[in-house]
Design an enzyme around this catalytic site. Structure first.
Site, PDB file in Angstrom:
ATOM      1  CE  LYS A 107      31.889  16.898  57.498  1.00  0.00           C
ATOM      2  NZ  LYS A 107      30.573  16.458  57.008  1.00  0.00           N
ATOM      3  CD  GLN A 151      28.982  13.200  56.072  1.00  0.00           C
ATOM      4  OE1 GLN A 151      29.546  13.858  56.934  1.00  0.00           O
ATOM      5  NE2 GLN A 151      29.045  13.525  54.785  1.00  0.00           N
ATOM      6  CG  ASP A 174      25.624  20.806  57.693  1.00  0.00           C
ATOM      7  OD1 ASP A 174      26.784  21.152  57.400  1.00  0.00           O
ATOM      8  OD2 ASP A 174      25.219  19.633  57.643  1.00  0.00           O
TER       9      ASP A 174
END
Lengths: 347, 347
Positions: A107, A151, A174
């Protein structure tokens, strides 16, 4: 009795169609041509060449993701020039799982490749929930941060729900906040962010000019992060959607009715050729390691769909790897960019 | 292949079976017996008598709703005695639509019948959005109010979304807040309230002992207030759900696969006998007025489902009126009661 979705029937005799099916995706789509104008990657060419009597078009997620990253890089640079703002993504990693560390590294690299600032904090495995929440609180208030990503999975002593709920909804790139999911489900409402992986699935369909409206779609799996939002997205685009899951008594029969299949269950090769209607389009979200002595790593990655069988029945299919995978990160960058644009009212 | 417990005879050529089908709802269910212990209403008896060669069990929403109201009355009185709190429902009505006034009157009467306090404000048609929002704000802060309901539709100059969003989520007994819908969609999350009409549909299935897990369910219609949340609820109970809507190309074919049909589209008699799998269970949410010269009112109410045809194919069906309708208000009372219980931590 029903064959459980987790115990696919082993008999594969029937329905492995050898004939060529019409490819429905394609050359009439302007957006698709945009993608085609960049040279196809050599990896995709080799996949097509190795599949005997294959008829399905390979949906090249790697190439599409590259294209999207290029588009994002242009936007990021425009924004910087016009309003002096660089989008920023903060990633919180707790513990030292190797796979998580790899995802976070990827990422970070992706952010760099498009000019998005990436902030990263790596907390020790034994961090308290409060410590994690403190970081989130700081990032919530930090004007240089436009997206916050925790995460997953978190260590088991930390309540995942509390942590995810703490992310300010305007920075929830997200898209997992229930308020976002609710808006996604409702007609006439729009979520601030769409979860990255299902968004990437739909983007692949769009970029390949595959029409969704009025189509039968089957989503296999009903997870909060892929299956459920994918079904809601397909329904928003006027597909007729059925969600197949572990309690479905006849998953094969139902899946065979689908024009579009999105599979996200994490079961290697579960969807066999016999599950697929000739000409269907397949988006395979599964990334499953299976033993492979011929590989130097001792394993290889396969999808939920038996690729060798599916490619002979479907009209288009995503490979694993190189299908949905690269799209997830591209969508995360896109969500971060649009968050920064929204916060700074930049169009 | 899995054999459905609805066990439909699949070899019949004509779909309108004249023979009696086994009734799967029923006598083994304790909850159902509870309902049966109250005398069936004469209206339901007359419906059954008028349907020639009928085989479906009539799902008596009126009787179930009565039973639920009795249960609520007991709870309300227990709560009053134990903690001195009476649940309160505030209803806001704007304008003078006759149908809305009738609905509000019915809600008020229902509250009274179970001992719930009802507060009502009737604002003139030309009220401003701000005036409506002021009332909501007052009710949000009023400790005697545990549920707030805005009667829809609002006059067109008022933004419905702004008004509904203003209701504090802890008092959103309609369950229409996106945060509630998001939690309804997500596994591992629970909404504070479930929207009343779809909740009433599922409650009817429960009370009649109709199993949902693993069943094929088709929801016809995808509205925010019925179809969409009904589909999410069925999926929470492990049905395999397909949502059929105006863009579905073959609604009849898909509906015919369903063990459970919930129809909420507002199209009189749209679902014909040929749409129904023998032995299916039908929950008909539609309440549609159609011309009827023989009636003193000049019209009668019919459902989305052609009752006369369906009753000969289905194993169980809700009548219109007297099916889902009475359940909606019963669920509103239940949501108000559970809100009061939650706010006062009373179990």
């Amino acid at each position: 009795m029903a064959s459980s979705i987790f115990n696919p029937p082993s008999s594969t005799t029937a329905l492995l169609l050898r004939s060529r099916h019409p490819i429905r995706v394609g050359p009439t789509s302007l957006r698709f041509f945009t993608i085609r104008s960049s040279p196809p990657s050599s990896r995709v060419l080799s996949i097509v060449a190795s599949a005997t009597e294959a008829s399905a078009k390979v949906i090249d997620g790697k190439a599409v993701a590259k294209q999207i990253r290029e588009e994002i890089a242009v936007e990021v640079s425009k924004m910087k020039e016009a309003v002096g703002v660089i989008p920023g993504l903060a990633v919180i990693l707790v513990g030292d799982r190797k796979d998580s560390a790899t995802y976070v590294r990827n990422k970070k690299k992706a952010c760099e490749s498009v000019g998005i600032n990436s902030l990263e904090v790596n907390l020790p495995e034994d961090s308290t929930e409060e410590e994690v929440l403190n970081y989130i609180s700081d990032y919530n208030d930090d004007p240089a941060v436009h997206g916050i990503l925790v995460q997953l999975p978190l260590p088991s002593h930390i309540n995942e729900r509390n942590v995810l709920n703490a992310v300010r909804i305007e920075k929830d790139v997200d898209g997992f906040h229930p308020l976002n999911i609710g808006r996604l489900a409702m007609r006439g409402r729009d979520p601030l962010f769409v979860p990255c992986t299902p968004k990437g699935c739909i983007e692949l369909l769009h970029r390949y000019g595959i029409s969704i409206k009025g189509k039968r779609a089957v989503v296999i799996g009903r997870s909060n992060i892929v299956g459920m939002p994918a079904a809601l997205l397909l329904q928003r685009e006027d597909a007729t959607v059925t969600v197949v899951h572990s309690r479905t008594s006849n998953p094969e029969e139902i899946t065979r009715q689908a024009d579009i299949i999105i599979s996200a269950v994490g079961q290697p090769n579960m969807v066999r050729g016999s599950w697929i209607k000739p000409g269907a389009v397949i988006i395979d979200v599964g990334i499953n390691p299976v033993d492979d002595p011929s590989s130097s790593r001792g394993y290889k990655l396969v999808g939920d769909v038996c690729y060798e069988e599916a490619i002979q029945v479907a009209s288009a299919i995503t490979p694993v790897p190189g299908g949905v995978g690269p799209m997830t990160i591209a969508m995360l960058l896109q969500n971060t960019l649009s968050s920064a644009k929204r916060i700074h009212s930049f169009e």
